[in-house]
Scaffold this active site. Structure first.
Site, PDB file in Angstrom:
ATOM      1  N   HIS A  94      32.345  37.480  40.962  1.00 38.46           N
ATOM      2  CA  HIS A  94      31.768  38.819  41.147  1.00 38.46           C
ATOM      3  C   HIS A  94      32.400  39.560  42.318  1.00 38.46           C
ATOM      4  O   HIS A  94      31.704  39.856  43.291  1.00 38.46           O
ATOM      5  CB  HIS A  94      30.254  38.710  41.398  1.00 38.46           C
TER       6      HIS A  94
HETATM    7  C1  LIG Z   1      33.406  34.469  33.726  1.00 42.37           C
HETATM    8  C2  LIG Z   1      32.514  35.550  34.277  1.00 42.37           C
HETATM    9  C3  LIG Z   1      31.150  35.474  34.062  1.00 42.37           C
HETATM   10  C4  LIG Z   1      30.320  36.481  34.559  1.00 42.37           C
HETATM   11  N1  LIG Z   1      28.986  36.401  34.294  1.00 42.37           N
HETATM   12  C5  LIG Z   1      28.166  37.396  34.722  1.00 42.37           C
HETATM   13  C6  LIG Z   1      26.783  37.363  34.397  1.00 42.37           C
HETATM   14  O1  LIG Z   1      26.306  36.455  33.717  1.00 42.37           O
HETATM   15  N2  LIG Z   1      26.004  38.375  34.844  1.00 42.37           N
HETATM   16  C7  LIG Z   1      26.494  39.394  35.615  1.00 42.37           C
HETATM   17  O2  LIG Z   1      25.716  40.241  36.040  1.00 42.37           O
HETATM   18  N3  LIG Z   1      27.800  39.458  35.909  1.00 42.37           N
HETATM   19  C8  LIG Z   1      28.659  38.497  35.460  1.00 42.37           C
HETATM   20  N4  LIG Z   1      29.988  38.579  35.715  1.00 42.37           N
HETATM   21  C9  LIG Z   1      30.516  39.743  36.469  1.00 42.37           C
HETATM   22  C10 LIG Z   1      30.448  41.076  35.750  1.00 42.37           C
HETATM   23  O3  LIG Z   1      30.810  40.987  34.394  1.00 42.37           O
HETATM   24  C11 LIG Z   1      31.374  42.035  36.501  1.00 42.37           C
HETATM   25  O4  LIG Z   1      30.937  42.072  37.853  1.00 42.37           O
HETATM   26  C12 LIG Z   1      31.374  43.442  35.942  1.00 42.37           C
HETATM   27  O5  LIG Z   1      31.781  43.465  34.601  1.00 42.37           O
HETATM   28  C13 LIG Z   1      32.334  44.315  36.763  1.00 42.37           C
HETATM   29  O6  LIG Z   1      32.273  45.619  36.279  1.00 42.37           O
HETATM   30  P1  LIG Z   1      33.422  46.673  36.599  1.00 42.37           P
HETATM   31  O7  LIG Z   1      33.117  47.899  35.845  1.00 42.37           O
HETATM   32  O8  LIG Z   1      33.596  46.754  38.067  1.00 42.37           O
HETATM   33  O9  LIG Z   1      34.772  46.004  36.069  1.00 42.37           O
HETATM   34  P2  LIG Z   1      35.142  45.359  34.677  1.00 42.37           P
HETATM   35  O10 LIG Z   1      33.945  45.116  33.837  1.00 42.37           O
HETATM   36  O11 LIG Z   1      36.001  44.191  35.017  1.00 42.37           O
HETATM   37  O12 LIG Z   1      36.031  46.489  33.956  1.00 42.37           O
HETATM   38  C14 LIG Z   1      37.227  46.964  34.498  1.00 42.37           C
HETATM   39  C15 LIG Z   1      38.144  47.356  33.358  1.00 42.37           C
HETATM   40  O13 LIG Z   1      39.182  48.180  33.891  1.00 42.37           O
HETATM   41  C16 LIG Z   1      40.388  47.873  33.233  1.00 42.37           C
HETATM   42  N5  LIG Z   1      41.499  48.292  34.105  1.00 42.37           N
HETATM   43  C17 LIG Z   1      41.876  47.762  35.289  1.00 42.37           C
HETATM   44  N6  LIG Z   1      42.919  48.416  35.795  1.00 42.37           N
HETATM   45  C18 LIG Z   1      43.219  49.409  34.917  1.00 42.37           C
HETATM   46  C19 LIG Z   1      44.193  50.432  34.884  1.00 42.37           C
HETATM   47  N7  LIG Z   1      45.083  50.586  35.892  1.00 42.37           N
HETATM   48  N8  LIG Z   1      44.229  51.261  33.811  1.00 42.37           N
HETATM   49  C20 LIG Z   1      43.338  51.131  32.792  1.00 42.37           C
HETATM   50  N9  LIG Z   1      42.385  50.170  32.786  1.00 42.37           N
HETATM   51  C21 LIG Z   1      42.316  49.321  33.830  1.00 42.37           C
HETATM   52  C22 LIG Z   1      40.322  46.380  33.042  1.00 42.37           C
HETATM   53  O14 LIG Z   1      41.208  45.960  32.016  1.00 42.37           O
HETATM   54  C23 LIG Z   1      38.848  46.177  32.696  1.00 42.37           C
HETATM   55  O15 LIG Z   1      38.652  46.205  31.301  1.00 42.37           O
HETATM   56  C24 LIG Z   1      30.858  37.575  35.273  1.00 42.37           C
HETATM   57  C25 LIG Z   1      32.231  37.628  35.503  1.00 42.37           C
HETATM   58  C26 LIG Z   1      33.060  36.635  35.013  1.00 42.37           C
HETATM   59  C27 LIG Z   1      34.536  36.712  35.271  1.00 42.37           C
END
Ligand SMILES: Cc1cc2nc3c(=O)[nH]c(=O)nc-3n(C[C@H](O)[C@H](O)[C@H](O)COP(=O)(O)OP(=O)(O)OC[C@H]3O[C@@H](n4cnc5c(N)ncnc54)[C@H](O)[C@@H]3O)c2cc1C
Length: 601
Positions: free
Chosen positions: A541
């Protein structure tokens, strides 16, 4: 013969020629899917073992018989730094062996159909187009922001570096193959430091929510009070969390599909008199196939690709896939568009007055720096990761920990001290839990893995991480704070106590020098003797690399989510969380993104 054959045969104790060929080929395939540094590291590690074998035995690894290979492994694991090299090489090799030697049965029953999404591959997207708003990243934060803006009548384009995955792939391909595709760098991203921390992040339409475990915690009140003190308006946060919970259909996980791993966690906690319950999750129809981390073969886990994104598309949003945002275009201090690259290197530009960055906590700082917007001294600093570790208990009867809900039960007894224990198990070989030993003893451990129950714990950490770099690969540094190492040790002992209370005959500690404890006293001693470098850590996370807050000096992002120093750029992902959320963060990130998007004019 594969260049890895000798290493596979020695470290995994495989004698059967057919098994050896299959596991070696699979290990080669893993190597090919990894980024160059990890791939070269795997090859160099295997080469080093071969050289050591020649020095120690006068023969190449390939030429040793099984007894001499085991003797060589015993020598390696008794000495540093060879023992550490063996532990590192075991990770990809166990992935390969788990897939080839312990295949899990295919998914039964009909899956929930994929949701309708308006996706266009970047190759088919025009070189120049316009939109009212561009959202970069389609994960937890980006999906919520896009839906909010689209429902207000704006034309919204979501740019996503990853591709769309359909449920058919989650049924037809082995978990490992999916895993390598669904994660940035095949899941091998690391934060460097002592100890190094594995830092996996999803890369797909739906972002990390496609591969997360589905656990849903609301932001604790104490965390929100801390944020309020930093000038973050959180009065309505409860309402935003309610809306996110409704979107994800969050509910307490029913006991039925939990599986033995979760039931043992409940039993152990109950015998200790500790607070424990099945987790609240966004998977109301979960049947317990245990594969959340590689995409749900039933579409039962409600990642945002099944709710917020289709709802955004229903309101007119479009998703351009395999489009990597290179830079935000800025003229005279005002955002005017986004330039992205297609996989073939050609560029496309979308002109827009509103850019919402939601690329995740490691990628958002890089994109801002590439765009000349990375001037705030705190950008990329102060990252929390929830360092996590795990232990396994060996039971007399089969547990088959991978059959059931992957992350099933929460044990909150120590949460007040920043330690959250969750029963978490993965498909064979894919668990981040390190099986002990090398050679035929490791092979026996693998064959016996169905008798292991696995618990994981994460801790609320000091913001000790930093994202360096401005190009495409984040260089992440994370130095575990002393008090966090102490908390992780407490967590290890606490998890061992639960497993012993549930009837485990012994506990596998994951600690290289004292891998097995037969009772609580042995476990306490093993943990006390372990150095911080012995801890086997993963961080799931990452948050807080572009913090939001009232203090200009501390926070690159103002309380409304606007990036300071430029007009028209908002941040709406894990980066903006002002401090460690202390619980699995997806609800918090989505609620924050919703709040930020509501304020965008
Ligand atoms: C194995 C695992 C299990 C987890 N389990 C849980 C859980 O049970 N409960 C929970 O609350 N959280 C969990 N998490 C964490 C949670 O899923 C993340 O904290 C959350 O999804 C992050 O959200 P975000 O929008 O910051 O990024 P993300 O959901 O990671 O989305 C970011 C997106 O941006 C895209 N991106 C990046 N750079 C670029 C670019 N330059 N141009 C275009 N696109 C780009 C990426 O490809 C990605 O698809 C888990 C994480 C992992 C790895």
């Amino acid at each position: 013969m594969s260049a890895l054959t000798g290493t596979v045969a020695a470290l995994l104790g495989i004698e059967d020629a057919g098994d050896l060929a299959r596991v070696s080929a699979r290990a080669e395939a893993i190597g090919r899917a990894l980024p160059a540094p990890a791939r070269l590291g795997l090859r160099a590690g295997a080469g080093t073992l071969d050289t050591l074998s020649r020095l120690a035995t006068g023969h190449r690894l390939d030429d040793l018989d099984a007894d001499r290979r085991d003797a060589f492994c015993a020598l390696l694991t008794s000495r540093e730094p060879a023992a550490r090299l063996v532990e590192t090489l075991k990770i990809p090799l166990l992935l390969a062996a788990g897939t080839e030697l312990l295949p899990i049965p295919g998914a039964a029953g009909e899956p929930r159909p994929d949701a309708p999404l308006d996706c266009t591959p970047s190759g088919e997207w025009p070189a120049c187009s316009t939109a009212d708003a561009v959202v970069i990243g389609s994960g937890a934060g980006g999906a919520m922001a896009a839906r909010t803006l689209a429902r207000r009548g704006m034309s919204v384009v979501i740019m996503e570096e990853g591709r769309r995955f359909a449920v058919a792939e989650f049924r037809d391909r082995p978990p490992l193959d999916r895993f390598l595709d669904l994660y940035r760098d095949g899941g091998s991203s690391m934060a460097l430091g002592r100890p190094p921390v594995l830092l996996p992040e999803g890369r797909a339409v739906g972002g990390t929510t496609v591969v997360n475990s589905g656990t849903c915690y609301r932001t604790p009140g104490r965390v929100l009070r801390r944020w309020a003190a930093l000038g973050v308006p959180v009065e309505d946060f409860g309402g935003h969390l309610d809306e996110v919970e409704a979107t994800l259909r969050v509910a307490r996980q029913p006991v039925g599909p939990l599986g033995r791993n979760g039931l043992l966690a409940l039993e152990g906690a109950e015998r200790l008199g500790w607070r424990a319950a099945p987790l609240r999750r966004n998977a109301p129809d979960c049947v317990g196939s245990g594969q959340c981390a590689a995409g749900c073969p039933h579409n039962a886990k409600y990642g945002v690709h099944l709710n917020a994104l289709p709802q955004a598309c229903a309101a007119g949003a479009r998703i351009v896939t395999r489009a990597r945002a290179e830079r935000i275009l800025v003229e005279r201090g005002v955002a005017v568009g986004v330039r992205a690259h297609r996989p073939d290197g050609t560029a496309l530009e979308i002109l827009t007055p509103r850019v919402v960055v939601a690329a995740g906590a490691t990628q958002t700082p890089l994109l801002l720096r590439r765009s000349g917007l990375g001037g705030h001294p705190e950008l990329g600093r102060g990252m929390a990761v929830h360092p996590a570790t795990n232990v396994a208990g060996r039971f007399a009867e089969p547990v088959v920990s991978w059959s059931g809900v992957m992350q099933s039960v929460g044990i909150e007894e120590l949460h007040g001290d920043g330690i959250l224990i969750e029963a978490t198990a993965s498909p064979p070989g894919m668990s981040s839990f390190p099986l002990p030993g090398a050679g035929r003893s490791l092979r026996r451990e693998l064959e016996d893995a169905d008798r292991l129950a696995v618990l994981g714990a994460m801790i609320a950490d000091a913001p000790s991480g930093r994202v360096h770099g401005a190009r495409h690969r984040a260089l992440v540094r994370y130095d575990l704070a002393g008090e966090d190492a102490a908390r992780l040790r407490r967590a290890l002992v606490a998890m061992g106590r639960i497993l012993f209370a549930a009837g485990a005959a012994e506990v596998l500690t994951g600690l290289p020098r004292r891998p097995v404890a037969r009772d609580e006293a042995e476990l306490t001693h093993a943990v006390a003797m372990a150095s911080a470098a012995d801890l086997h850590l993963a961080g799931f996370h990452p948050t807080g690399t572009a913090k939001l807050g009232a203090g200009e000096a501390r926070a690159p992002v103002d309380p409304s989510g606007r990036l300071r120093g430029v007009r028209g750029v908002h941040i709406a992902d894990a980066s903006v969380l002002p401090s460690c959320p202390e619980v699995n963060p997806q609800l918090t990130i989505m609620a924050m993104a919703l709040r930020i998007a509501e304020g965008i004019e």
